[in-house]
Design an enzyme around this catalytic site. Structure first.
Site, PDB file in Angstrom:
ATOM      1  N   HIS A 145       0.822  -1.204   0.000  1.00 14.57           N
ATOM      2  CA  HIS A 145       0.000   0.000   0.000  1.00 14.57           C
ATOM      3  C   HIS A 145       0.856   1.253   0.000  1.00 14.57           C
ATOM      4  CE1 HIS A 145       0.500  -0.642   4.438  1.00 14.57           C
ATOM      5  NE2 HIS A 145       0.586   0.683   4.453  1.00 14.57           N
ATOM      6  N   HIS A 177       4.079   7.103   3.680  1.00 18.61           N
ATOM      7  CA  HIS A 177       5.011   5.994   3.512  1.00 18.61           C
ATOM      8  C   HIS A 177       4.531   5.039   2.435  1.00 18.61           C
ATOM      9  CE1 HIS A 177       2.228   4.122   6.523  1.00 18.61           C
ATOM     10  NE2 HIS A 177       2.483   3.012   5.856  1.00 18.61           N
ATOM     11  N   GLU A 219       7.702   0.965   5.060  1.00 19.17           N
ATOM     12  CA  GLU A 219       7.153  -0.055   5.945  1.00 19.17           C
ATOM     13  C   GLU A 219       7.333  -1.404   5.278  1.00 19.17           C
ATOM     14  OE1 GLU A 219       2.944  -1.233   8.180  1.00 19.17           O
ATOM     15  OE2 GLU A 219       2.891   0.146   6.496  1.00 19.17           O
TER      16      GLU A 219
END
Length: 134
Positions: free
Chosen positions: A7, A79, A130
């Site tokens: 994502h 992010h 991440e």
């Protein structure tokens, strides 16, 4: 080592307005708000055919997203999240290459119920990364 893009996270100053924009203007499938107290955020996932968008909104006074929104009042990309098969092996390899893992260095459970880690943006061209174990 990294797999698919899981994502892209966008910090937003108004979670419901952002969700409505994706739902109504873009015709996207919008999930329900989900509080993540361990991360200090409320999230909504937007489902796309090839990935997800994660809308982030501060949860509580100590939310790291509030600091981001203070610097970027209109919101913005926060992010990117990549999938990894083994988060511990990925962490250890990254540390060996000099990358900094944020926090304690131990994975936390993320919004998808899977272990996640964050990598320092200064080590990745200004982008907070991440990693999520799949």
């Amino acid at each position: 080592m990294i797999g698919r893009l899981n994502h892209v996270a966008i910090a937003v100053p108004d979670l419901e307005a952002a969700a409505d924009q994706y739902r109504n203007a873009l015709g996207a499938k919008v999930g329900a708000p989900q509080d993540e107290p361990d991360h200090g955020v409320t999230v909504i996932f937007i489902e796309l055919p090839n990935t997800k968008i994660e809308l982030l909104y501060p949860l509580g006074e100590n939310s790291p997203i509030q600091g981001f929104l203070d610097k970027n009042p209109s919101g913005g990309i926060h992010h990117v999240c990549y999938e990894v098969d083994d988060i511990i092996a990925a962490r250890d390899h990254l540390k060996e290459t000099g990358a900094r893992v944020l926090g304690t260095g131990e994975p936390k459970i993320g919004a998808h119920g899977k272990p996640v880690l964050f990598l320092h943006p200064k080590d990745f061209n200004g982008c907070l990364v991440e990693l999520e174990q799949v």
